[in-house]
Design a protein around this motif. Sequence first.
Motif, PDB file in Angstrom:
ATOM      1  N   TYR A 105       9.177   3.994   3.609  1.00  0.00           N
ATOM      2  CA  TYR A 105       8.693   3.754   4.200  1.00  0.00           C
ATOM      3  C   TYR A 105       8.513   4.894   5.298  1.00  0.00           C
ATOM      4  O   TYR A 105       9.261   5.366   5.857  1.00  0.00           O
ATOM      5  CB  TYR A 105       8.138   2.706   4.845  1.00  0.00           C
ATOM      6  CG  TYR A 105       8.212   1.609   3.288  1.00  0.00           C
ATOM      7  CD1 TYR A 105       7.330   1.580   2.925  1.00  0.00           C
ATOM      8  CD2 TYR A 105       9.023   0.593   2.976  1.00  0.00           C
ATOM      9  CE1 TYR A 105       6.970   0.506   1.251  1.00  0.00           C
ATOM     10  CE2 TYR A 105       9.316  -0.763   2.103  1.00  0.00           C
ATOM     11  CZ  TYR A 105       7.761  -0.008   1.371  1.00  0.00           C
ATOM     12  OH  TYR A 105       7.627  -1.269   0.489  1.00  0.00           O
ATOM     13  N   ALA A 159       1.374  -0.616   0.349  1.00  0.00           N
ATOM     14  CA  ALA A 159       0.126   0.125   0.141  1.00  0.00           C
ATOM     15  C   ALA A 159       0.634   1.260  -0.714  1.00  0.00           C
ATOM     16  O   ALA A 159       0.775   2.468  -0.686  1.00  0.00           O
ATOM     17  CB  ALA A 159      -0.881   0.037   1.410  1.00  0.00           C
ATOM     18  N   GLN A 160       1.695   0.898   1.189  1.00  0.00           N
ATOM     19  CA  GLN A 160       2.711   2.198   0.691  1.00  0.00           C
ATOM     20  C   GLN A 160       3.962   2.981  -0.678  1.00  0.00           C
ATOM     21  O   GLN A 160       4.003   4.108  -0.612  1.00  0.00           O
ATOM     22  CB  GLN A 160       4.001   2.454   2.063  1.00  0.00           C
ATOM     23  CG  GLN A 160       2.892   2.791   3.298  1.00  0.00           C
ATOM     24  CD  GLN A 160       4.100   3.071   4.326  1.00  0.00           C
ATOM     25  OE1 GLN A 160       5.108   3.592   4.611  1.00  0.00           O
ATOM     26  NE2 GLN A 160       3.799   2.842   5.640  1.00  0.00           N
ATOM     27  N   GLU A 197       1.665   4.026  -2.963  1.00  0.00           N
ATOM     28  CA  GLU A 197       1.157   5.898  -2.702  1.00  0.00           C
ATOM     29  C   GLU A 197       2.039   6.832  -2.824  1.00  0.00           C
ATOM     30  O   GLU A 197       2.404   7.785  -3.298  1.00  0.00           O
ATOM     31  CB  GLU A 197       1.117   6.140  -1.112  1.00  0.00           C
ATOM     32  CG  GLU A 197      -0.388   5.842  -0.435  1.00  0.00           C
ATOM     33  CD  GLU A 197      -0.924   5.467   0.645  1.00  0.00           C
ATOM     34  OE1 GLU A 197      -0.492   6.812   1.471  1.00  0.00           O
ATOM     35  OE2 GLU A 197      -0.811   4.948   1.347  1.00  0.00           O
ATOM     36  N   ALA A 239       5.116   7.631   1.829  1.00  0.00           N
ATOM     37  CA  ALA A 239       3.785   7.545   1.859  1.00  0.00           C
ATOM     38  C   ALA A 239       2.758   9.034   1.774  1.00  0.00           C
ATOM     39  O   ALA A 239       1.851   9.639   0.712  1.00  0.00           O
ATOM     40  CB  ALA A 239       2.902   7.137   2.218  1.00  0.00           C
ATOM     41  N   ASP A 240       3.828  10.109   2.505  1.00  0.00           N
ATOM     42  CA  ASP A 240       2.939  11.129   2.315  1.00  0.00           C
ATOM     43  C   ASP A 240       3.766  12.230   1.497  1.00  0.00           C
ATOM     44  O   ASP A 240       2.430  13.484   2.042  1.00  0.00           O
ATOM     45  CB  ASP A 240       3.927  11.751   4.233  1.00  0.00           C
ATOM     46  CG  ASP A 240       2.830  11.086   4.624  1.00  0.00           C
ATOM     47  OD1 ASP A 240       1.868  10.009   4.875  1.00  0.00           O
ATOM     48  OD2 ASP A 240       3.803  10.333   6.561  1.00  0.00           O
ATOM     49  N   THR A 275       2.752   7.012  -6.513  1.00  0.00           N
ATOM     50  CA  THR A 275       2.066   8.012  -7.059  1.00  0.00           C
ATOM     51  C   THR A 275       2.610   9.596  -6.791  1.00  0.00           C
ATOM     52  O   THR A 275       2.126  10.389  -7.205  1.00  0.00           O
ATOM     53  CB  THR A 275       0.387   8.108  -6.401  1.00  0.00           C
ATOM     54  OG1 THR A 275      -0.216   6.807  -6.515  1.00  0.00           O
ATOM     55  CG2 THR A 275      -0.340   9.102  -6.529  1.00  0.00           C
ATOM     56  N   HIS A 276       2.876   9.888  -5.701  1.00  0.00           N
ATOM     57  CA  HIS A 276       3.446  11.152  -5.391  1.00  0.00           C
ATOM     58  C   HIS A 276       4.749  11.455  -5.838  1.00  0.00           C
ATOM     59  O   HIS A 276       5.412  12.461  -6.586  1.00  0.00           O
ATOM     60  CB  HIS A 276       4.191  11.281  -4.151  1.00  0.00           C
ATOM     61  CG  HIS A 276       3.059  11.177  -3.073  1.00  0.00           C
ATOM     62  ND1 HIS A 276       2.167  11.965  -3.246  1.00  0.00           N
ATOM     63  CD2 HIS A 276       2.294   9.986  -2.246  1.00  0.00           C
ATOM     64  CE1 HIS A 276       1.083  11.829  -1.600  1.00  0.00           C
ATOM     65  NE2 HIS A 276       1.463  11.026  -1.587  1.00  0.00           N
TER      66      HIS A 276
END
Length: 192
Positions: free
Chosen positions: A160, A28-29, A32, A183-184, A35-36
């Motif tokens: 992560y 999942a991370q 993300e 992921a942020d 995507t970033h």
Amino acid sequence: MTSPRDDSKPALRRVLRASRPDEAGQIAQSAEIRTHLLEWLRHREEKVIASFFALPGEALLLPLMVELPQFRWVLPRITGDGLMEFHHVDPGLKDIVTGPYGISEPTPESPVCPLEEVEIFLCPGIAFTRSGKRLGRGKGFYDRALAQADPEAVRVAVCYREQVHPELPTEEHDARMHCLATADGVAECSRS
Ligand SMILES: Nc1nc2c(c(=O)[nH]1)N(C=O)[C@@H](CNc1ccc(C(=O)N[C@@H](CCC(=O)O)C(=O)O)cc1)CN2
Ligand SMILES: Nc1ncnc2c1ncn2[C@@H]1O[C@H](COP(=O)(O)OP(=O)(O)OP(=O)(O)O)[C@@H](O)[C@H]1O
């Protein structure tokens, strides 16, 4: 926490290796993070970018090569103790073999990309700080490569959330990261 010789790293590596999400969290991370990175890279003018084949516990970046074909992607190949060179690879990842430490890598016949030509380095590591400190696996591969690279090349730590720590020991030779991709999001490292 800076000293010319710091013997706290090996013990810290052993402890921090365990700081990672579980298998589902990693998948999942990783999605993300990609995507970033995809959004961030879309707006960059650089062309030559170094990625990496994940070791267990590292973010999975390979789909980016297909998603961003406008970049010229290069991947590391270990050539000696603490030494690696980067090779051009096609996004279909033909000509990939298993190298030292079980890490996938381009065949020696793949075209070499001189280190000075790499414009963005996506860097793996065991742990990072938001200020750009990096704890690697202890053989100096990335420190040596980045010391030879174009000083203008952008160094992006990829990890992560669990791998971001408030502080880490560093030594004189440790290469600092310029950006931190988690992921942020992708953040510029605060120099401290
Ligand atoms: N994905 C990825 N590729 C990478 C790196 C990395 O951190 N991640 N490296 C970044 O430098 C280099 C490989 N670095 C490595 C350094 C040491 C060991 C190693 O000694 N592994 C053994 C023993 C560990 C120990 O004695 O503590 C092991 O893990 O069992 C493996 C890889 C080049 N490629
Ligand atoms: N630019 C350099 N030239 C020569 N030796 C170096 C250089 N950078 C690091 N080293 C040596 O590499 C060894 C490992 O360094 P360090 O513990 O910082 O590795 P690391 O960053 O954790 O590893 P890696 O980059 O492989 O993930 C040390 O003995 C260090 O002296």
